[in-house]
Design an enzyme around this catalytic site. Structure first.
Site, PDB file in Angstrom:
ATOM      1  N   LYS A 280       1.228   4.584  -3.210  1.00 59.94           N
ATOM      2  CA  LYS A 280       0.799   5.681  -2.887  1.00 59.94           C
ATOM      3  C   LYS A 280       1.930   6.443  -3.251  1.00 59.94           C
ATOM      4  O   LYS A 280       1.736   7.810  -3.246  1.00 59.94           O
ATOM      5  CB  LYS A 280       0.582   5.684  -1.372  1.00 59.94           C
ATOM      6  CG  LYS A 280      -0.898   5.519  -1.137  1.00 59.94           C
ATOM      7  CD  LYS A 280      -2.011   5.320  -2.490  1.00 59.94           C
ATOM      8  CE  LYS A 280      -3.513   5.643  -1.549  1.00 59.94           C
ATOM      9  NZ  LYS A 280      -4.561   6.268  -2.634  1.00 59.94           N
TER      10      LYS A 280
ATOM     11  N   TYR B  53       0.871  -1.164   0.155  1.00 63.53           N
ATOM     12  CA  TYR B  53      -0.019  -0.112  -0.294  1.00 63.53           C
ATOM     13  C   TYR B  53       0.767   0.887  -0.399  1.00 63.53           C
ATOM     14  O   TYR B  53       0.598   2.215  -0.626  1.00 63.53           O
ATOM     15  CB  TYR B  53      -0.734  -0.079   1.328  1.00 63.53           C
ATOM     16  CG  TYR B  53      -1.590   0.993   0.993  1.00 63.53           C
ATOM     17  CD1 TYR B  53      -2.530   1.563   0.133  1.00 63.53           C
ATOM     18  CD2 TYR B  53      -1.260   2.728   2.303  1.00 63.53           C
ATOM     19  CE1 TYR B  53      -3.300   2.541   0.899  1.00 63.53           C
ATOM     20  CE2 TYR B  53      -2.252   3.516   2.678  1.00 63.53           C
ATOM     21  CZ  TYR B  53      -2.926   3.694   1.572  1.00 63.53           C
ATOM     22  OH  TYR B  53      -3.255   4.860   1.501  1.00 63.53           O
TER      23      TYR B  53
END
Length: 252
Positions: A163, A159
């Site tokens: 990002k 994750y």
């Protein structure tokens, strides 16, 4: 300032009943924008559209799978058919998963990157076309504090990596098309008062709060306010930038 009357604003992932995306869509509608509520959750789309319209705003709902090129192109075609323009894109759609690197599978990695990176790029590609034709546009991406500090709030390393990729993509794209009147910026929210935060037990919640100088989670409206600024005409000389919205949990 921050006047969006007659502008058309697309917000992906805005069908979650209590998510950041919905707050963004509602905030734009309050400023006079015609809002495109785009999500996979049809019931959620309906709820967001109804809330906007009940408050006197204007919105249309579009079922969207950001990971599918055709779905993104169909969304843009539907918006142009109805309103003839697309001024702002907010790439809010995203997913997370809490898992250690040791336990992470290839499928875990693919799922996160397909939505958070590939989906964001596909949606941007589709929405860039009418913006370039008009010579004007605003693209705002939702990244995360996890991209900068390497996690520590929610989500695994995949994750955080996804990002971080969003930030690199935005900077590169800004070099490609900013001269055409289109700006591309990102926001990096920290801990925000959503259902994920509320699901934490007291001990875990206290640990996260201890790392925030302001001593509280942010509100969805505080994220929306920063996005409104970046999407406004007043932010015309800001591109390739990222704004931290984290109460001080990470400082550049």
């Amino acid at each position: 300032m921050f006047e969006f009357t007659d502008q058309v604003v697309g917000v992906t992932g805005s069908g979650s009943p209590k998510g950041i995306g919905k707050a963004i869509a509602v905030a734009f509608a309050k400023q006079g924008a015609r809002v495109v509520v785009a999500d996979m959750n049809e019931a959620g789309i309906k709820g967001t559209v109804e809330e906007i319209e009940a408050a006197g705003g204007t919105a249309m709902g579009v079922t969207l799978n950001v990971t599918d090129k055709e779905s993104n192109e169909k969304m843009v075609a539907a918006v142009l058919d109805k309103w003839g323009r697309l001024d702002v894109l907010v790439n809010n759609a995203g997913i997370s998963q809490k898992v250690t690197v040791e336990d992470m599978t290839i499928d875990d990695m693919r799922r996160i990157f397909e939505v958070n990176v590939y989906g964001l790029i596909l949606c941007t590609q589709a929405c860039m076309k009418p913006m370039r034709k008009a010579g004007y546009g605003r693209i705002v991406n939702l990244s995360s504090v996890s991209a900068k500090r390497g996690g520590g709030v929610f989500g695994g390393a995949h994750y955080s990596a996804s990002k971080a990729a969003v930030l690199g993509f935005a900077k590169n794209l800004s070099r490609e098309i900013s001269a055409e009147g289109i700006t591309i910026n990102s926001v990096c929210p920290g801990l925000i008062n959503t259902e994920i935060w509320k699901s934490l037990d007291k001990e875990a919640a206290a640990k996260v709060i201890d790392g925030i100088p302001m001593g509280r989670p942010g509100e969805t409206g505080e994220v929306a306010a920063a996005i409104l600024f970046l999407a406004s005409r007043e932010a015309s000389y800001i591109t390739g930038e990222e704004i931290d919205i984290n109460g001080g949990s990470h400082m550049d």
